[in-house]
Design a protein around this motif. Structure first.
Motif, PDB file in Angstrom:
ATOM      1  N   THR A   4       1.359 -20.611  33.792  1.00  0.00           N
ATOM      2  CA  THR A   4       1.914 -19.312  34.137  1.00  0.00           C
ATOM      3  C   THR A   4       2.565 -19.483  35.478  1.00  0.00           C
ATOM      4  OG1 THR A   4      -0.089 -18.405  33.289  1.00  0.00           O
ATOM      5  CG2 THR A   4       1.380 -16.927  34.421  1.00  0.00           C
ATOM      6  N   THR A   5       3.862 -19.478  35.624  1.00  0.00           N
ATOM      7  CA  THR A   5       4.448 -19.894  36.873  1.00  0.00           C
ATOM      8  C   THR A   5       4.397 -18.859  37.949  1.00  0.00           C
ATOM      9  OG1 THR A   5       6.538 -19.275  36.007  1.00  0.00           O
ATOM     10  CG2 THR A   5       6.001 -21.564  35.871  1.00  0.00           C
ATOM     11  N   THR A   6       4.977 -19.247  39.020  1.00  0.00           N
ATOM     12  CA  THR A   6       5.138 -18.580  40.279  1.00  0.00           C
ATOM     13  C   THR A   6       4.679 -17.197  40.469  1.00  0.00           C
ATOM     14  OG1 THR A   6       7.300 -19.017  39.575  1.00  0.00           O
ATOM     15  CG2 THR A   6       6.855 -19.397  41.814  1.00  0.00           C
ATOM     16  N   MET A   7       3.748 -17.061  41.310  1.00  0.00           N
ATOM     17  CA  MET A   7       3.421 -15.768  41.870  1.00  0.00           C
ATOM     18  C   MET A   7       2.023 -15.643  42.287  1.00  0.00           C
ATOM     19  SD  MET A   7       3.405 -11.906  41.016  1.00  0.00           S
ATOM     20  CE  MET A   7       2.152 -11.156  41.856  1.00  0.00           C
ATOM     21  N   LEU A   8       1.567 -14.457  42.250  1.00  0.00           N
ATOM     22  CA  LEU A   8       0.277 -14.143  42.757  1.00  0.00           C
ATOM     23  C   LEU A   8      -0.835 -15.003  42.272  1.00  0.00           C
ATOM     24  CD1 LEU A   8       0.824 -10.945  40.993  1.00  0.00           C
ATOM     25  CD2 LEU A   8       0.899 -10.935  43.442  1.00  0.00           C
ATOM     26  N   LEU A   9      -0.704 -15.938  41.570  1.00  0.00           N
ATOM     27  CA  LEU A   9      -1.849 -16.644  41.142  1.00  0.00           C
ATOM     28  C   LEU A   9      -1.673 -18.096  40.978  1.00  0.00           C
ATOM     29  CD1 LEU A   9      -3.372 -15.454  38.150  1.00  0.00           C
ATOM     30  CD2 LEU A   9      -3.807 -14.405  40.246  1.00  0.00           C
ATOM     31  N   CYS A  10      -2.190 -18.731  40.156  1.00  0.00           N
ATOM     32  CA  CYS A  10      -2.118 -20.105  39.885  1.00  0.00           C
ATOM     33  C   CYS A  10      -3.471 -20.657  40.087  1.00  0.00           C
ATOM     34  CB  CYS A  10      -1.291 -20.841  40.833  1.00  0.00           C
ATOM     35  SG  CYS A  10       0.396 -20.521  40.757  1.00  0.00           S
ATOM     36  N   HIS A  34      -6.038 -21.359  44.601  1.00  0.00           N
ATOM     37  CA  HIS A  34      -4.889 -20.707  43.962  1.00  0.00           C
ATOM     38  C   HIS A  34      -3.682 -20.892  44.876  1.00  0.00           C
ATOM     39  CE1 HIS A  34      -2.081 -17.449  43.194  1.00  0.00           C
ATOM     40  NE2 HIS A  34      -2.588 -17.360  42.000  1.00  0.00           N
ATOM     41  N   ARG A  35      -2.480 -21.065  44.318  1.00  0.00           N
ATOM     42  CA  ARG A  35      -1.292 -21.204  45.157  1.00  0.00           C
ATOM     43  C   ARG A  35      -0.061 -20.603  44.504  1.00  0.00           C
ATOM     44  NH1 ARG A  35       1.491 -24.022  41.830  1.00  0.00           N
ATOM     45  NH2 ARG A  35       0.462 -25.587  40.633  1.00  0.00           N
ATOM     46  N   ASP A  36       0.986 -20.303  45.335  1.00  0.00           N
ATOM     47  CA  ASP A  36       2.095 -19.600  44.718  1.00  0.00           C
ATOM     48  C   ASP A  36       3.515 -19.794  45.186  1.00  0.00           C
ATOM     49  OD1 ASP A  36       3.781 -17.711  43.626  1.00  0.00           O
ATOM     50  OD2 ASP A  36       2.295 -16.172  43.704  1.00  0.00           O
ATOM     51  N   SER A  37       3.900 -20.251  46.331  1.00  0.00           N
ATOM     52  CA  SER A  37       5.322 -20.160  46.620  1.00  0.00           C
ATOM     53  C   SER A  37       5.949 -21.423  47.147  1.00  0.00           C
ATOM     54  CB  SER A  37       5.577 -19.066  47.631  1.00  0.00           C
ATOM     55  OG  SER A  37       4.952 -19.396  48.820  1.00  0.00           O
ATOM     56  N   LEU A  38       6.879 -21.987  46.393  1.00  0.00           N
ATOM     57  CA  LEU A  38       7.619 -23.148  46.854  1.00  0.00           C
ATOM     58  C   LEU A  38       9.092 -23.047  46.483  1.00  0.00           C
ATOM     59  CD1 LEU A  38       5.599 -26.417  46.340  1.00  0.00           C
ATOM     60  CD2 LEU A  38       6.187 -25.256  48.426  1.00  0.00           C
ATOM     61  N   SER A  39       9.484 -21.918  45.935  1.00  0.00           N
ATOM     62  CA  SER A  39      10.869 -21.763  45.495  1.00  0.00           C
ATOM     63  C   SER A  39      11.783 -21.557  46.696  1.00  0.00           C
ATOM     64  CB  SER A  39      11.001 -20.560  44.570  1.00  0.00           C
ATOM     65  OG  SER A  39      10.165 -20.705  43.457  1.00  0.00           O
ATOM     66  N   PRO A  40      12.932 -22.239  46.738  1.00  0.00           N
ATOM     67  CA  PRO A  40      13.871 -22.030  47.831  1.00  0.00           C
ATOM     68  C   PRO A  40      14.564 -20.681  47.710  1.00  0.00           C
ATOM     69  CG  PRO A  40      14.806 -23.484  46.183  1.00  0.00           C
ATOM     70  CD  PRO A  40      13.380 -23.250  45.775  1.00  0.00           C
ATOM     71  N   SER A  76     -13.734 -28.476  43.666  1.00  0.00           N
ATOM     72  CA  SER A  76     -13.027 -27.451  44.436  1.00  0.00           C
ATOM     73  C   SER A  76     -12.088 -26.669  43.540  1.00  0.00           C
ATOM     74  CB  SER A  76     -12.247 -28.092  45.591  1.00  0.00           C
ATOM     75  OG  SER A  76     -11.212 -28.911  45.093  1.00  0.00           O
ATOM     76  N   LEU A  77     -11.875 -25.402  43.884  1.00  0.00           N
ATOM     77  CA  LEU A  77     -11.062 -24.523  43.051  1.00  0.00           C
ATOM     78  C   LEU A  77     -10.311 -23.560  43.948  1.00  0.00           C
ATOM     79  CD1 LEU A  77     -10.343 -23.387  40.224  1.00  0.00           C
ATOM     80  CD2 LEU A  77     -12.381 -21.977  40.391  1.00  0.00           C
ATOM     81  N   GLY A  78      -8.982 -23.532  43.855  1.00  0.00           N
ATOM     82  CA  GLY A  78      -8.223 -22.661  44.737  1.00  0.00           C
ATOM     83  C   GLY A  78      -6.931 -22.166  44.141  1.00  0.00           C
ATOM     84  N   SER A  79      -6.348 -21.168  44.774  1.00  0.00           N
ATOM     85  CA  SER A  79      -5.121 -20.530  44.320  1.00  0.00           C
ATOM     86  C   SER A  79      -3.923 -21.451  44.479  1.00  0.00           C
ATOM     87  CB  SER A  79      -4.900 -19.248  45.127  1.00  0.00           C
ATOM     88  OG  SER A  79      -3.578 -18.793  44.983  1.00  0.00           O
ATOM     89  N   VAL A 253     -10.703 -17.227  44.406  1.00  0.00           N
ATOM     90  CA  VAL A 253     -10.299 -16.626  45.667  1.00  0.00           C
ATOM     91  C   VAL A 253      -9.111 -15.706  45.412  1.00  0.00           C
ATOM     92  CG1 VAL A 253     -11.127 -18.586  47.011  1.00  0.00           C
ATOM     93  CG2 VAL A 253      -8.746 -18.562  46.208  1.00  0.00           C
ATOM     94  N   ASP A 254      -8.813 -14.837  46.367  1.00  0.00           N
ATOM     95  CA  ASP A 254      -7.669 -13.941  46.235  1.00  0.00           C
ATOM     96  C   ASP A 254      -6.421 -14.732  45.867  1.00  0.00           C
ATOM     97  OD1 ASP A 254      -5.191 -12.430  47.387  1.00  0.00           O
ATOM     98  OD2 ASP A 254      -6.774 -10.914  47.339  1.00  0.00           O
ATOM     99  N   HIS A 255      -5.634 -14.199  44.921  1.00  0.00           N
ATOM    100  CA  HIS A 255      -4.500 -14.969  44.401  1.00  0.00           C
ATOM    101  C   HIS A 255      -3.419 -15.245  45.435  1.00  0.00           C
ATOM    102  CE1 HIS A 255      -3.146 -10.751  43.784  1.00  0.00           C
ATOM    103  NE2 HIS A 255      -1.963 -11.260  44.028  1.00  0.00           N
ATOM    104  N   THR A 256      -3.433 -14.549  46.556  1.00  0.00           N
ATOM    105  CA  THR A 256      -2.454 -14.810  47.626  1.00  0.00           C
ATOM    106  C   THR A 256      -3.013 -15.746  48.680  1.00  0.00           C
ATOM    107  OG1 THR A 256      -3.163 -12.832  48.840  1.00  0.00           O
ATOM    108  CG2 THR A 256      -1.343 -12.569  47.278  1.00  0.00           C
ATOM    109  N   SER A 257      -4.177 -16.346  48.440  1.00  0.00           N
ATOM    110  CA  SER A 257      -4.794 -17.256  49.407  1.00  0.00           C
ATOM    111  C   SER A 257      -3.988 -18.544  49.531  1.00  0.00           C
ATOM    112  CB  SER A 257      -6.222 -17.605  48.972  1.00  0.00           C
ATOM    113  OG  SER A 257      -7.036 -16.461  48.933  1.00  0.00           O
TER     114      SER A 257
END
Length: 449
Positions: A4-10, A34-40, A76-79, A253-257
């Motif tokens: 599920t790409t880009t955004m509040l989660l991952c 969890h992680r979300d932003s690398l788009s130029p 370990s588990l993260g956005s 963790v919070d999806h914007t972490s």
């Protein structure tokens, strides 16, 4: 999956962490982020646009698939917020000598695989990603195409029937619910895993996909593979729960972490340190046979504040084409048409006076300017399970950040008779324990820190 790409989660960046000794005293643990932003030059709404698109594809295939079909490890588990993909990630160690790979953690996927090169097939190198060199691992054992394992057991995992010679490996073309795919060969490998007691252990003979090619969104572009946690005889879950006890747990963790914030995916006993002080732990039945390979629960209603919404019971009944699953690979929460309309209508009544906005090109209906909005003005939304258990997510999990100063109701309408999906944003900041042996799901509020 799948992705599920880009955004509040991952979901997920996992870091192995130590430990091994007695099965009764230790558990397997992996960091999860969890992680979300690398788009130029992204648009303000690029994350939610991508999430909506990939979630919709994922939900369509989930619905189709359903209709047709003592201590432990610490990871370990993260956005994925910082990586531009709407998933959570972890890290696994594969092969002998062990090599580290960053993988998407997916409760809806049965196959664990990594980018891989074997007998000249597969990528030499990938930007920002690692490639497993199968022939450099002394523990790599391919699955032969003439074996019963290939022709019968792995048929569900998209094994390919073509078998030109007895020495040919069992090949697969694995298709995910969001339209992405991976192609390669099946093998058995050794995984090196950290335990909750600080030591390290190895698990031999785990099924793994050696993927020579993969196609998908941001999750595939930024990760090395998939950790399949669905309920399946050949998933990572099956092997890990058999060794470390019949349960696993995670805290999202919070999806914007950012990527330096993580919690753990644990197979085995759940450490009390991951929960908040005196957590309100609740337990409900986990239905493992009605919607395999997904983790299904018996929801019977939704309330807003003190009002139980008028939702037809057939929305929640599997025999009527409904039912509900928890899915770490979906970002938003999908509700069948009748439930969706009842929920958004109920929440709208409490957003009167808050300016509504319809961002151009954003396929989500209800968004608002909430710079000065006080979350406490929004009543508590609660999911009611059969037997009386209740799940009350945090308000930021259903009025979610879409762009600076703009928040949207985090629900998607699933047309007609469809499966309801509780996505990972709704699950965030809670500790979830899936007890496979007891067929129960337990959860409690948590900071996940």
């Amino acid at each position: 999956m799948k992705t599920t790409t880009t955004m509040l989660l991952c979901l997920i960046t996992m870091l192995l962490i130590a430990s091994a000794h007695s099965k009764e005293e230790t558990a397997m643990r992996l960091d999860m982020k969890h992680r979300d932003s690398l788009s130029p030059n992204p648009s303000p709404y690029h994350r939610i646009e991508d999430i909506m698109g990939m979630d919709q594809k994922r939900h369509n295939v989930i619905s189709q698939k359903i209709k047709t079909t003592k201590g432990g490890v610490k990871m370990s588990l993260g956005s994925g917020f910082d990586y531009g993909a709407a998933q959570y990630f972890s890290e696994i160690m594969v092969g002998t000598p062990a090599k580290r790979f960053r993988v998407v953690v997916d409760t809806g996927s049965e196959l664990t695989w990594v980018n891989c090169r074997f007998h000249g097939q597969g990528p030499e190198k990938l930007e920002n990603r690692h490639v497993f060199r199968a022939e450099n691992s002394s523990s790599f054992r391919k699955v032969g195409c003439m074996t019963k394992t290939c022709s019968e057991d792995l048929a569900k995992l998209f094994s390919i029937a073509i078998c030109p010679t007895p020495r040919t490996p069992c090949a697969y073309d694995y298709r995910y619910v969001d339209g992405s795919s991976a192609q390669g060969v099946f093998a058995k490998e050794t995984f090196t895993l950290g335990l909750t007691n600080g030591s390290v252990t190895s698990i031999r003979g785990l099924l793994i996909g050696c993927s020579s090619n993969s196609e998908g969104g941001a999750s595939f572009r930024e990760t090395d593979g998939i950790l399949g946690l669905a309920l399946s005889d050949y998933s990572f879950t099956a092997k890990a729960t058999n060794i470390f006890g019949g349960k696993f747990s995670y805290c999202l963790v919070d999806h914007t972490s950012h990527k330096n914030v993580s919690n753990y995916l644990i197979f085995g006993s759940t450490p009390s340190s991951t929960t908040t002080k005196a957590p309100a732990r609740r337990t409900t039945r986990l239905d493992l046979s009605i919607l395999p390979p997904f983790y299904a629960v018996n929801i019977v209603g939704i309330s807003i504040g003190e009002e139980m919404l008028n939702i037809p019971p057939q929305v929640w009944g599997v025999k009527k084409g409904g039912g509900t699953i928890l899915d770490s690979g979906s970002s938003l929460t999908f509700l069948a048409e009748a439930a969706y309309k009842a929920v958004v209508t109920g929440l709208q009544r409490h957003l009167v006076g808050v300016k509504r906005i319809k961002p151009e090109g954003l396929p989500i209906e209800f968004c608002y300017y909430t710079t000065k909005f006080d979350d406490r003005k929004l009543p508590q939304l609660t999911f009611h399970f059969k037997g009386g258990t209740r799940f009350a997510p945090y308000r930021r999990s259903y009025l979610i950040n879409a762009a600076p100063g703009i928040r949207c109701l985090g629900f998607v309408e699933a047309k007609g008779e469809a499966t309801n999906v509780i996505g990972n944003i709704m699950q965030q900041n809670h500790l979830w324990e899936f007890d496979i042996a007891a067929s129960t799901l337990s959860f409690s509020p948590s900071t996940c820190l």
